[in-house]
Structure formats: structure tokens, C-alpha cells
Design an enzyme around this catalytic site. Structure first.
Site, short mmCIF file in Angstrom:
data_model
loop_
_atom_site.label_atom_id
_atom_site.label_comp_id
_atom_site.label_asym_id
_atom_site.label_seq_id
_atom_site.Cartn_x
_atom_site.Cartn_y
_atom_site.Cartn_z
N CYS A 1 0.85 -1.19 0.00
CA CYS A 1 0.00 0.00 0.00
C CYS A 1 0.89 1.24 0.00
O CYS A 1 1.70 1.43 0.91
CB CYS A 1 -0.88 -0.04 1.24
N CYS B 1 -12.09 14.12 4.66
CA CYS B 1 -13.08 13.13 5.10
C CYS B 1 -13.02 13.06 6.62
O CYS B 1 -11.93 12.95 7.19
CB CYS B 1 -12.77 11.76 4.49
N LEU C 1 -16.68 4.90 -1.28
CA LEU C 1 -18.07 5.39 -1.37
C LEU C 1 -18.55 5.85 0.02
O LEU C 1 -18.87 7.01 0.21
CB LEU C 1 -18.96 4.30 -1.95
N HIS C 2 -18.58 4.92 0.95
CA HIS C 2 -18.86 5.21 2.37
C HIS C 2 -20.21 5.86 2.67
O HIS C 2 -20.51 6.17 3.83
CB HIS C 2 -17.75 6.07 3.01
N1 SAH Z 1 -7.63 8.94 -0.70
C1 SAH Z 1 -7.95 7.69 -1.26
C2 SAH Z 1 -6.99 6.58 -0.92
C3 SAH Z 1 -6.49 6.53 0.50
S1 SAH Z 1 -7.63 6.10 1.77
C4 SAH Z 1 -9.35 7.30 -0.91
O1 SAH Z 1 -9.94 7.93 -0.06
O2 SAH Z 1 -9.86 6.37 -1.53
C5 SAH Z 1 -7.70 4.31 1.69
C6 SAH Z 1 -9.01 3.73 2.25
O3 SAH Z 1 -8.98 3.68 3.69
C7 SAH Z 1 -10.22 4.56 1.88
O4 SAH Z 1 -11.27 3.73 1.45
C8 SAH Z 1 -10.53 5.24 3.18
O5 SAH Z 1 -11.83 5.69 3.23
C9 SAH Z 1 -10.22 4.14 4.17
N2 SAH Z 1 -10.09 4.59 5.57
C10 SAH Z 1 -9.67 5.79 6.00
N3 SAH Z 1 -9.69 5.83 7.36
C11 SAH Z 1 -10.13 4.61 7.78
C12 SAH Z 1 -10.36 4.03 9.07
N4 SAH Z 1 -10.13 4.70 10.18
N5 SAH Z 1 -10.82 2.76 9.11
C13 SAH Z 1 -11.03 2.06 7.98
N6 SAH Z 1 -10.82 2.54 6.75
C14 SAH Z 1 -10.38 3.82 6.64
FE1 SF4 Z 2 -7.95 11.76 1.93
FE2 SF4 Z 2 -10.47 11.08 2.43
FE3 SF4 Z 2 -8.78 9.28 1.29
FE4 SF4 Z 2 -8.49 10.04 3.87
S1 SF4 Z 2 -10.21 8.90 2.99
S2 SF4 Z 2 -6.86 9.84 2.36
S3 SF4 Z 2 -9.10 12.24 3.80
S4 SF4 Z 2 -9.51 11.24 0.42
#
Ligand code: SAH
Ligand code: SF4
Length: 377
Positions: free
Chosen positions: A117, A128, A237-238
Site C-alpha cells: 500500500c 473526510c 463510497l462510504h
Molecule cells: N484517498 C484515497 C486513498 C487513500 S484512503 C481514498 O480515499 O480512496 C484508503 C481507504 O482507507 C479509503 O477507502 C478510506 O476511506 C479508508 N479509511 C480511512 N480511514 C479509515 C479508518 N479509520 N478505518 C477504515 N478505513 C479507513
Molecule cells: Fe484523503 Fe479522504 Fe482518502 Fe483520507 S479517505 S486519504 S481524507 S480522500
């Protein structure tokens, strides 16, 4: 927000750009392949290792390029399934690169399948609300060379653990761009880096084993669909409605579902491959059965795979994962309708969760210790 190092990282050079630099110096173009061969295939750690290059050329390379722009600060090898490499860039920025081990078939005990990763930015600007990477905003983009360097550092670490046949290239199976940062917000460096990773003169790593994850930058998703290298796509998506998604992901205001979902469709139609929808389950936020049903409809419509990820708690943030029974109920709604869905319950075993956990903690600790030593001196 760019960082201009004293020397260009060699890991950011393509065969063509290196040939051009060599030509400017009156060198033969074949030297470029020799150099890249030393970097990616023989894993030379110093210019002096490159014994088939004339000494004058080696001195010029040393004065012009940084052979490795990221230094390994810490290799946190754990008995668990993840290893973390803490890397320091030349401006002292810290990033983590994660190695996630899993069984080859998803169920065995051998844990020989390795997913790496990687990060694309220091921090993240997307904001986010649940994510540790964005807590302190964006510090800067990583350069292509710094992105590639993470993978080369993994190769170094793995080579030390398991001596390999010299000709073997990457010692891992998949790459996910799910570390710190929004990859599509650093688009040009991302594509340049992945081109180097993919090229036969680089790491020679198949594009179909590389997944780019995005929070949903629609114009860039459409651009990515047109890239000649067929990377896989994952969407964070979330939220299955605009109301829920906007509450936790500010990007949804600019690119609501009515824009995002057609872009995802464009991508999957062009590639003929399933896109993955990542959905973190956060208690009381997006874990209602109504969200499950709406997510099911979206996944069926897009013919997408759904990855449900029980939220991993982050220090200082109030969110937590739902009870196991609710997680199962949620997954069941998708599963019963024939959606391809995965739900992993063990903490930290999910790839996106393991990567999403990256924090600036060490950077803070370092700042704290610096503050302490300044006070005490
Ligand atoms: N910025 C990109 C890639 C990095 S985040 C994105 O948001 O897709 C990688 C993944 O980890 C994303 O799906 C993100 O929402 C998730 N993620 C972030 N914080 C997390 C947490 N505390 N627990 C589980 N998944 C998390
Ligand atoms: Fe950035 Fe949102 Fe991805 Fe976290 S989940 S790395 S704040 S885009």
C-alpha cells in the site's frame, strides 16, 4: 505545493527522460537501460555498484540524481499481517508504506501473498471526517520518484528477508494506492510513477495488479479511464445517499452521486473489469439497513464488487464500528441479492483499513521530541 529537492530522484526518471539527459551530455542512449537495470533489477544501492559504467559517468550521475530519495527510518515488522516501513523524504516529511500479507487463496495460513500500500501525498486535503490522513490537511504532493521509491524500499526490505534469484523483479503480488493522500489529486506524478512501475525497464509490474483508490474526483476518474495502462479502480463510497456521504466526505458536494456513479460506469465499461466500492461501516452514520439496500442497488446497477470495512478507531475521533451482528446483517442484504461482497472482521486485516490507518503520529512525536530537546538545551 511541490518540493524541489537539490537532486532529481532517479526513481522519477523514465527511460526516455534518462536517455534525453544522457544525450545532452554526449552519452550513448544505451547507458540509460544499463542504469535502470542496476536500479530495478540488480537493486544497486550506490553508484559505485554500477561497475559497467565509466567512472566519469558515475560522478556525473552522483552530482545530478538522488539514487534513492526516501530513506528507511523504521521497519515495523509485526507478528500480525502488516509490516510498516516508515520513510523519510529529503525535506524530512514522513510517510508510511504498508506491506499486507494474506494467504494465497484468501483462507489458508501461509500469508505469502503480499499487497503493498503506497502513499501519494503527505497528508490529504479532502477532509473526510473519519480519516487520520486528512486530520492535518495537505502538506505537499509526493513526486513520481518518491512514489516509486516506496516500492523500491519494499523490494530492498524483502530482499534482505528472503534472498531472491537475481532476475526476479518485484517480490510482491499487488499494489494498492490507498495510503496517505488522494492519488487523483496528484494525477501527473501518479501516472508517471505507475508507468515506471509497470515498464519492462522499470519494476515490470502488471497494471492489472495495481489498484488506484479515490474519494471520487470525477473528471480525473474519466481521465483515468482513458489511460492506456489498465489500472484497477476502487471508489471510497462510504455513503449510499448524498445526505450521508456529504456528512462525512466533503468531496461529495462537488461530485455528488449523480456525477460519481456515471463516471464509475464509464470506467468499468471501458475496462471490462469490476470496480470495487469501498464502504467503511461506521456506527450510527452509514450502517442503517436502508443504506445497505441502497448500496446493494448501486452495486447491482454498476456490477461492482463491494468491500465492507468495519471502521478502525482513530485517536481523537468519535467514530466506531458497528456491532458484529449489524455488520453481518448489512453484508447479508447485499449477499442475498447476488452482490459480490466481502466483509472482514479481524482488526487491521482489511487492506483498505490497514492503509487508511496511516497517521502523522510519528511526525507529531518527532515534533514533540524536538520541542522537548529545544526546551532542555
Ligand atoms: N484517498 C484515497 C486513498 C487513500 S484512503 C481514498 O480515499 O480512496 C484508503 C481507504 O482507507 C479509503 O477507502 C478510506 O476511506 C479508508 N479509511 C480511512 N480511514 C479509515 C479508518 N479509520 N478505518 C477504515 N478505513 C479507513
Ligand atoms: Fe484523503 Fe479522504 Fe482518502 Fe483520507 S479517505 S486519504 S481524507 S480522500
Amino acid at each position: 505545493m511541490k518540493f524541489n529537492p537539490a537532486k532529481r530522484p532517479l526513481t522519477g526518471e523514465t527511460l526516455q527522460s534518462l536517455e534525453a539527459s544522457l544525450a545532452d551530455r554526449g552519452e550513448k542512449p544505451f547507458r540509460a537501460r544499463q542504469i535502470l537495470d542496476w536500479v530495478y533489477k540488480k537493486r544497486a544501492r550506490s553508484w559505485d555498484d554500477m561497475t559497467n559504467l565509466p567512472k566519469a559517468l558515475r560522478s556525473w550521475l552522483d552530482a545530478t540524481f538522488a539514487l534513492m530519495p526516501a530513506s528507511l527510518v523504521l521497519n515495523r515488522h509485526s507478528a500480525d499481517v502488516t509490516d510498516k516501513l516508515l520513510l523519510e523524504m529529503e525535506d524530512r516529511s514522513l510517510i508510511e508504506t504498508v506491506i499486507i500479507r494474506a494467504p494465497q487463496d484468501g483462507v489458508g495460513v501461509d500469508h505469502s501473498r503480499k499487497t503493498i500500500c503506497i502513499s501519494t501525498q503527505v497528508g490529504c486535503a479532502m477532509g473526510c471526517v473519519f480519516c487520520a490522513s486528512g486530520l492535518e490537511g495537505l502538506k505537499r504532493d509526493l513526486s513520481a520518484g518518491e512514489i516509486v521509491a516506496q516500492l523500491l524500499q519494499v523490494c530492498y526490505a524483502e530482499d534482505e528477508r528472503t534472498p531472491r534469484a537475481r532476475a526476479e523483479l518485484a517480490s510482491f503480488d499487488n499494489i494498492v494506492v490507498m495510503g496517505m493522500g488522494e492519488p487523483l489529486a496528484n494525477y501527473d506524478a501518479l501516472i508517471r510513477a505507475l508507468t515506471i512501475v509497470n515498464a519492462e525497464w522499470g519494476l515490470g509490474f502488471g497494471a492489472r495488479r495495481i489498484t488506484v483508490s479515490t474519494s471520487g474526483l470525477v473528471p480525473k476518474i474519466i481521465r483515468l479511464a482513458d489511460e492506456p495502462l489498465g489500472f484497477r479502480l476502487a471508489i471510497s463510497l462510504h455513503g449510499a445517499t448524498d445526505e450521508v456521504r456529504t456528512r462525512i466526505m466533503p468531496v461529495n458536494k462537488a461530485y455528488p452521486l449523480a456525477k460519481l456513479l456515471p463516471a464509475v460506469r464509464t470506467f468499468s465499461e471501458r475496462h471490462g473489469r469490476m470496480v470495487t466500492l469501498e464502504f467503511i461501516l461506521i456506527e450510527g452514520v452509514n450502517d442503517s439497513l436502508d443504506q445497505a439496500r441502497r448500496l446493494r442497488d448501486i452495486a447491482l446497477d454498476l456490477h461492482a464488487h463491494v468491500n465492507l470495512i468495519p471502521y478502525n478507531t482513530v485517536d481523537g475521533l468519535p467514530w466506531k464500528r458497528p456491532e458484529v451482528a449489524r455488520q453481518a446483517e448489512f453484508a447479508d442484504i447485499l449477499d442475498r441479492s447476488g452482490v459480490s461482497v466481502t466483509l472482514r472482521r479481524e482488526k487491521g486485516h482489511d487492506i483498505a483499513a490497514a492503509c487508511g490507518q496511516l497517521r502523522l503520529k510519528t511526525e507529531r512525536e518527532r515534533d514533540d521530541s524536538r520541542a522537548v530537546s529545544e526546551v532542555s538545551s
